[in-house]
Design a protein around this motif. Structure first.
Motif, PDB file in Angstrom:
ATOM      1  N   LEU A 231     -25.200  -8.074  13.364  1.00 21.79           N
ATOM      2  CA  LEU A 231     -25.000  -6.507  13.457  1.00 21.79           C
ATOM      3  C   LEU A 231     -23.738  -5.644  13.169  1.00 21.79           C
ATOM      4  O   LEU A 231     -23.510  -4.793  12.579  1.00 21.79           O
ATOM      5  N   GLY A 232     -23.069  -5.954  14.263  1.00 20.01           N
ATOM      6  CA  GLY A 232     -21.377  -5.596  13.268  1.00 20.01           C
ATOM      7  C   GLY A 232     -20.788  -5.669  12.031  1.00 20.01           C
ATOM      8  O   GLY A 232     -20.323  -4.452  11.440  1.00 20.01           O
ATOM      9  N   ASN A 233     -20.847  -7.425  11.913  1.00 18.60           N
ATOM     10  CA  ASN A 233     -20.539  -7.743  10.289  1.00 18.60           C
ATOM     11  C   ASN A 233     -21.792  -6.470   9.498  1.00 18.60           C
ATOM     12  O   ASN A 233     -21.074  -6.907   8.339  1.00 18.60           O
ATOM     13  N   PHE A 234     -22.344  -6.153   9.389  1.00 22.93           N
ATOM     14  CA  PHE A 234     -23.164  -6.094   8.613  1.00 22.93           C
ATOM     15  C   PHE A 234     -23.100  -4.442   8.589  1.00 22.93           C
ATOM     16  O   PHE A 234     -22.569  -3.889   7.645  1.00 22.93           O
ATOM     17  N   THR A 235     -23.179  -3.834   9.855  1.00 21.76           N
ATOM     18  CA  THR A 235     -22.586  -2.273   9.524  1.00 21.76           C
ATOM     19  C   THR A 235     -21.763  -2.184   9.654  1.00 21.76           C
ATOM     20  O   THR A 235     -21.180  -1.057   9.218  1.00 21.76           O
ATOM     21  N   ASN A 236     -20.694  -2.871   9.609  1.00 18.34           N
ATOM     22  CA  ASN A 236     -18.600  -2.781   9.588  1.00 18.34           C
ATOM     23  C   ASN A 236     -18.135  -1.506  10.677  1.00 18.34           C
ATOM     24  O   ASN A 236     -17.760  -0.436  10.542  1.00 18.34           O
ATOM     25  N   TYR A 237     -19.211  -1.080  11.991  1.00 20.68           N
ATOM     26  CA  TYR A 237     -18.982  -0.512  12.861  1.00 20.68           C
ATOM     27  C   TYR A 237     -19.745  -0.663  14.180  1.00 20.68           C
ATOM     28  O   TYR A 237     -20.693  -1.187  13.950  1.00 20.68           O
ATOM     29  N   ILE A 238     -18.512  -0.511  14.786  1.00 24.29           N
ATOM     30  CA  ILE A 238     -19.588  -0.228  16.574  1.00 24.29           C
ATOM     31  C   ILE A 238     -19.124   0.622  17.057  1.00 24.29           C
ATOM     32  O   ILE A 238     -18.067   1.300  17.124  1.00 24.29           O
ATOM     33  N   SER A 239     -20.162   1.267  18.196  1.00 27.52           N
ATOM     34  CA  SER A 239     -19.501   1.947  19.029  1.00 27.52           C
ATOM     35  C   SER A 239     -20.570   1.707  20.075  1.00 27.52           C
ATOM     36  O   SER A 239     -20.961   1.100  20.475  1.00 27.52           O
ATOM     37  N   PRO A 240     -19.791   1.931  21.098  1.00 28.68           N
ATOM     38  CA  PRO A 240     -21.115   2.321  22.800  1.00 28.68           C
ATOM     39  C   PRO A 240     -22.218   2.228  22.932  1.00 28.68           C
ATOM     40  O   PRO A 240     -23.164   1.917  23.868  1.00 28.68           O
ATOM     41  N   GLU A 241     -23.143   2.692  21.805  1.00 26.48           N
ATOM     42  CA  GLU A 241     -24.438   3.869  22.139  1.00 26.48           C
ATOM     43  C   GLU A 241     -25.315   2.478  21.370  1.00 26.48           C
ATOM     44  O   GLU A 241     -25.970   2.481  21.255  1.00 26.48           O
ATOM     45  N   MET A 242     -24.383   1.376  20.174  1.00 27.11           N
ATOM     46  CA  MET A 242     -25.014  -0.005  20.563  1.00 27.11           C
ATOM     47  C   MET A 242     -25.901  -0.582  21.817  1.00 27.11           C
ATOM     48  O   MET A 242     -26.718  -0.544  21.325  1.00 27.11           O
TER      49      MET A 242
END
Length: 336
Positions: A231-242
């Motif tokens: 998911l991190g690789n797919f969205t190219n974005y991470i956040s605590p909301e995950m």
């Protein structure tokens, strides 16, 4: 004697699996790359739903903190990338180890409780992790962190390519599906299922159900960590909301939609959940209301989810067909 209707459910699932293989071909021919991205997200969340179903469907362990493992896997991509470490083997290894360790520590505590208390303590651990990452200003805090480059696998895989990423996620999903199938069929799986229905009886037979459940919890959390890596690789974005508990509840809804009676049903549930969400949001701004009503109707009237509906439809047609009636008579000793 086998009837022609005995494998209807298996054929439906096989047809769905074959459809997944040809998605990139269809999107390439039609120029609809959006649907490739949508189906990639479906497959990633299907891995997470499959992992949670091991706990819920077979172990009877309901968790509201499963999204925490997805967040851990995603941050194991984002934090190294922040320091210009893009080695995919490092990212994936960290995702597996960190999610497994977190599952081992929290599971050892959570599994000493039952029922509502277990649900609440898993939620508490997930929210603790959520607020921990919210407070980390170095990694974007609540705003999250952008991943400018996806994981690299030394030329073996180029997941910067959308089609390669899609087939990689699909391959991992099928591998996990096969492993869980063998696991559930093995003695370990029998003990987990037996503990769900009558834990005291399994303990009386000499099984340490606590250890079996802990292993189940760790396996489930590790699989969800791998889903987070993708998911991190797919969205190219991470956040605590995950990691928020609402995403854990979405995974539970996927399982409810697909049904807890089979291994393949969470994959169907994830596909229906996301595709229905995408379809409804495209036709009305009040799609949340319609979506909620559909989910309520399915919970109230669709016992066993889509898997249960399919099996009941299969059983109904089996009994109404002459071949099915003959098989039923022979099963009852009435002769052909």
């Amino acid at each position: 004697m086998f009837s022609r209707f005995k494998f209807i459910a298996a054929r439906v699932y096989l047809g769905f699996a074959l459809l997944l293989f040809i998605v990139p071909i269809v999107t390439a021919l039609t120029g609809q790359d959006f649907y490739l991205d949508l189906l990639t997200r479906v497959l990633i969340l299907a891995i997470a739903a499959l992992s949670l179903n091991l706990m819920v469907g077979f172990g009877g362990i309901i968790s509201l903190g499963h999204a925490a493992f997805i967040g851990i896997g995603a941050y194991c991509v984002g934090i190294p990338a922040y320091y210009d470490i893009h080695n995919g083997f490092v990212h994936l290894g960290l995702a597996i180890v960190c999610s497994a360790v977190f599952a081992l520590i929290t599971g050892a505590i959570c599994l000493r409780t039952r029922g509502l208390y277990f649900i609440m303590i898993t939620l508490a651990f997930a929210q603790m992790l959520y607020f921990t990452f919210v407070s980390l200003d170095e990694y974007g805090a609540d705003d999250g962190l952008v991943i400018y480059q996806r994981s690299e696998f030394s030329g073996l895989l180029n997941i910067e390519n959308a089609v390669t990423l899609y087939y990689t996620v699909l391959a991992v999903l099928l591998i996990f599906f096969g492993l869980l199938h063998r696991l559930v069929q093995a003695r370990y799986g029998r003990v987990i299922i037996g503990s769900k229905h009558n834990e005291q009886r399994m303990q009386a037979l000499g099984y340490n159900t606590y250890k079996y459940k802990l292993v189940c919890y760790v396996i489930s959390g590790t699989m969800a960590g791998v889903a987070g890596f993708f998911l991190g690789n797919f969205t190219n974005y991470i956040s605590p909301e995950m990691m928020d508990w609402t995403h854990s509840s979405e995974l539970l809804f996927m399982i409810v939609i697909g049904g807890t009676g089979g291994l393949f049903s969470p994959i169907i549930g994830a596909a229906v959940f996301l595709l229905l969400e995408e379809f409804l949001s495209g036709i009305t701004v009040f799609w949340h209301l319609i979506f909620g009503l559909i989910l309520i109707a399915l919970v109230l009237f669709g016992k066993g989810g889509l898997h249960g509906l399919l099996l009941r439809w299969q059983d109904k047609h089996h009994k109404s067909h002459p071949y099915g009636q003959r098989d039923e008579k022979m099963a009852n000793g009435a002769g052909p």
